[in-house]
Scaffold this motif. Structure first.
Motif, mmCIF file in Angstrom:
data_model
loop_
_atom_site.group_PDB
_atom_site.id
_atom_site.type_symbol
_atom_site.label_atom_id
_atom_site.label_comp_id
_atom_site.label_asym_id
_atom_site.label_seq_id
_atom_site.Cartn_x
_atom_site.Cartn_y
_atom_site.Cartn_z
ATOM 1 N N CYS A 228 -4.111 4.337 -7.708
ATOM 2 C CA CYS A 228 -3.270 5.398 -7.148
ATOM 3 C C CYS A 228 -4.027 6.305 -6.173
ATOM 4 O O CYS A 228 -3.419 6.854 -5.249
ATOM 5 N N LEU B 146 5.639 -10.279 -1.426
ATOM 6 C CA LEU B 146 5.060 -9.064 -0.870
ATOM 7 C C LEU B 146 4.202 -9.272 0.375
ATOM 8 O O LEU B 146 3.823 -8.298 1.025
ATOM 9 N N SER C 179 2.984 -9.761 4.118
ATOM 10 C CA SER C 179 3.522 -9.377 5.425
ATOM 11 C C SER C 179 3.523 -10.556 6.387
ATOM 12 O O SER C 179 4.047 -10.453 7.497
ATOM 13 N N PHE D 230 -0.613 -6.308 -0.238
ATOM 14 C CA PHE D 230 -1.256 -5.007 -0.478
ATOM 15 C C PHE D 230 -2.292 -4.704 0.605
ATOM 16 O O PHE D 230 -3.360 -4.161 0.329
ATOM 17 N N ASN E 207 -2.371 -2.535 2.949
ATOM 18 C CA ASN E 207 -2.610 -1.131 3.282
ATOM 19 C C ASN E 207 -3.267 -0.362 2.146
ATOM 20 O O ASN E 207 -3.369 0.860 2.188
ATOM 21 N N ARG E 208 -3.706 -1.080 1.125
ATOM 22 C CA ARG E 208 -4.361 -0.444 -0.015
ATOM 23 C C ARG E 208 -5.866 -0.365 0.237
ATOM 24 O O ARG E 208 -6.375 -0.918 1.199
ATOM 25 N N GLN F 231 -0.434 -2.651 -8.905
ATOM 26 C CA GLN F 231 -0.410 -2.647 -7.444
ATOM 27 C C GLN F 231 1.028 -2.734 -6.927
ATOM 28 O O GLN F 231 1.412 -2.037 -5.985
ATOM 29 N N GLN G 5 3.390 0.129 -4.760
ATOM 30 C CA GLN G 5 4.018 -0.166 -3.473
ATOM 31 C C GLN G 5 5.540 -0.105 -3.523
ATOM 32 O O GLN G 5 6.164 0.299 -2.533
ATOM 33 N N LEU G 6 6.133 -0.431 -4.675
ATOM 34 C CA LEU G 6 7.580 -0.659 -4.700
ATOM 35 C C LEU G 6 8.397 0.343 -5.504
ATOM 36 O O LEU G 6 9.573 0.559 -5.185
ATOM 37 N N THR H 64 3.085 5.881 -7.286
ATOM 38 C CA THR H 64 1.824 6.382 -6.734
ATOM 39 C C THR H 64 1.202 7.470 -7.605
ATOM 40 O O THR H 64 0.085 7.900 -7.339
ATOM 41 N N ASN I 160 2.524 5.328 -13.064
ATOM 42 C CA ASN I 160 2.050 3.983 -12.774
ATOM 43 C C ASN I 160 1.637 3.251 -14.049
ATOM 44 O O ASN I 160 1.946 2.070 -14.224
#
Length: 372
Positions: free
Chosen positions: A36, A110, A112, A143, A145-146, A300, A304-305, A310, A315
Motif C-alpha cells: 500500500c 490485468l 496492459s 501491476f 505502476n506499482r 496487489q 488496484q481494483l 490502497t 487491504n
C-alpha cells in the motif's frame, strides 16, 4: 520433556495448526503495508527498522522452524526417497496451480498488453519457472505502476530456500545424522556460528523484510534438531520466554540475525506443542499454505481494483477473505486430493527403488564376472 508433550497430544498438537494460520496472516499484514505504501515510505521504514521490527522478522523464520520440526518426524519414519516424495506432493501441486492461475487468469485480466504480446513476452514464460523453484516475480504489463513494477507474487522468494531445506535435511539423513541427534544439532550450531562470523562483517539488512536465506535454512534445521532431541529437551515455559526474548534481541541487530535461529525454533516448537481445542477452521485441514501462496497477488489486485484497497487495513481484510477462500479451494480440490493418494505414490517409489537396486546389483555382478 518435549516427547512427553507430543505423547499427551497424541503426536498431533493443535498448536501447530493455529500457529500456521497466525503466521500466514502475519505475512499478509507485513505485505499489506509494503504494497500500500511502497518500500521507501516512512511507515514501511518504521516497520522494518523501527523498535518493533524484530517481531516482524520473527514470522518467516518461525514458519521454517515449524516446518523443520514437523518434517523431521517424516524423515525419521520414512526412507530418503519416500521423504522427498512426500515433500514433493505437499508443495508442488498447490504451487503449480497458483502459478498457473496467476499467469493465465490474473495476468490476462490485468495486463496492459494485448494477449498476443502478453503470451509471447519472455517474462510470461520465465514466470512459469516458479513451478520448479526458478523464481520470477513479474508478469509483463501487470501491476506496472506499482513499486516495484510488475511484481505479482513477492511471497515466492522463499521457495528456493524451502527446496534447499529439504535437500539439506535429506543430505544429513543420508549421512546418518538424523539418527544421531547430538551430531545433527552440533552440525547446525557449527553452521550458525560460521554464518554469524561472516554476517558480522556483511551488511544484509534489506528493506522489505527479506531475510538472508541462511536464516531460514538454519531455522528449519534447528526446528528439526529440536524434534530429534525431543526426549532430552524440556518443554518449559521459562525456557520459552527466554528463547523468545533472545530471538527478538538477536533480530534487533542485522549482524546477529543468525544467532536468533535456535531460539526462534524453540519458541515455535513450544507454541506448536500446545494443544488447545480445535475449532472448525483447523480441524482436518491446512489452509496456511494456500493463504501464503495467494495472499500477495490478491493484495496487489485489491490495491488496484477494489475500493479502499490502497489502505493497508482494508487491504488485509480483502486479502484474508480472498486468499482464505482460495486456500479453502486449494486444500479441498488440490492439496487434500493429492495427499489422499500419497500411499500409492510411496508404493510406486518403493517399487522403483527396488528395480534400481536389482538393476545395479545385476550390473555389479556382470562387471564382477567380466573382471574374473
Amino acid at each position: 520433556m518435549i516427547s512427553d508433550q507430543l505423547i499427551r497430544a497424541e503426536n498431533r498438537p493443535s498448536g501447530f495448526d493455529y500457529l500456521r494460520l497466525f503466521l500466514s496472516i502475519g505475512v499478509l499484514l507485513t505485505h499489506s503495508i509494503d504494497i500500500c505504501y511502497g518500500w521507501h515510505a516512512s511507515l514501511v521504514i518504521w516497520l522494518w527498522r523501527g523498535p518493533l521490527h524484530p517481531m516482524f522478522y520473527f514470522i518467516v523464520p518461525s514458519f521454517f522452524a515449524l516446518s523443520g520440526f514437523l518434517v523431521a518426524g517424516s524423515l525419521e519414519r520414512n526412507t530418503i526417497p519416500a521423504f522427498l516424495t512426500l515433500r514433493f506432493i505437499r508443495i508442488f501441486p498447490a504451487l503449480c496451480v497458483e502459478v498457473l492461475i496467476s499467469a493465465l487468469f490474473l495476468g490476462t485480466l490485468l495486463t496492459s498488453l494485448s494477449l498476443r504480446d502478453y503470451f509471447s513476452h519472455p517474462e510470461f514464460w520465465r514466470y512459469l519457472g516458479n513451478i520448479v523453484g526458478w523464481v520470477h516475480f513479474d508478469l509483463p504489463g501487470v501491476f506496472e505502476n506499482r513499486s516495484p513494477p510488475n511484481r505479482v507474487n513477492g511471497s515466492l522468494w522463499t521457495v528456493p530456500f524451502e527446496l534447499d531445506c529439504y535437500i539439506a535435511i535429506a543430505a544429513l539423513g543420508i549421512a546418518g545424522l538424523a539418527k544421531r541427534p547430538i551430531l545433527f544439532t552440533s552440525a547446525a550450531i557449527v553452521a550458525m556460528l560460521a554464518l554469524s562470523a561472516k554476517g558480522a562483517f556483511t551488511s544484509f539488512f534489506i528493506l522489505g523484510g527479506n531475510h538472508p536465506g541462511g536464516v531460514l535454512i538454519l531455522s528449519f534445521l534447528f526446528g528439526a534438531a529440536i524434534y530429534l532431541v525431543r526426549k532430552t529437551l524440556p518443554f518449559s515455559l521459562p525456557l520459552f520466554v527466554l528463547s523468545f526474548t533472545l530471538s527478538l534481541v538477536f533480530f534487533y541487530f542485522a549482524a546477529t540475525f543468525y544467532l536468533a535461529t535456535p531460539f526462534v525454533a524453540y519458541s515455535t516448537a513450544y507454541i506448536g506443542l500446545l494443544n488447545p481445542r480445535r475449532m472448525l477452521l483447523v480441524r482436518g485441514a491446512d489452509y496456511s499454505y494456500g493463504i501464503y501462496l495467494y495472499g500477495y497477488p490478491f493484495q496487489q489486485a485489491a490495491f488496484q481494483l477494489l475500493p479502499g484497497g490502497t489502505f493497508w487495513l482494508l487491504n488485509i481484510v480483502y486479502a484474508v477473505l480472498s486468499s482464505g477462500a482460495a486456500a479453502y479451494l486449494s486444500w479441498t480440490f488440490v492439496e487434500k486430493r493429492v495427499l489422499e493418494r500419497r500411499a500409492a505414490a510411496l508404493l510406486r517409489v518403493a517399487k522403483s527403488m527396488e528395480w534400481l537396486r536389482l538393476f545395479f546389483t545385476a550390473c555389479a555382478n556382470a562387471l564382477g564376472r567380466g573382471i574374473r
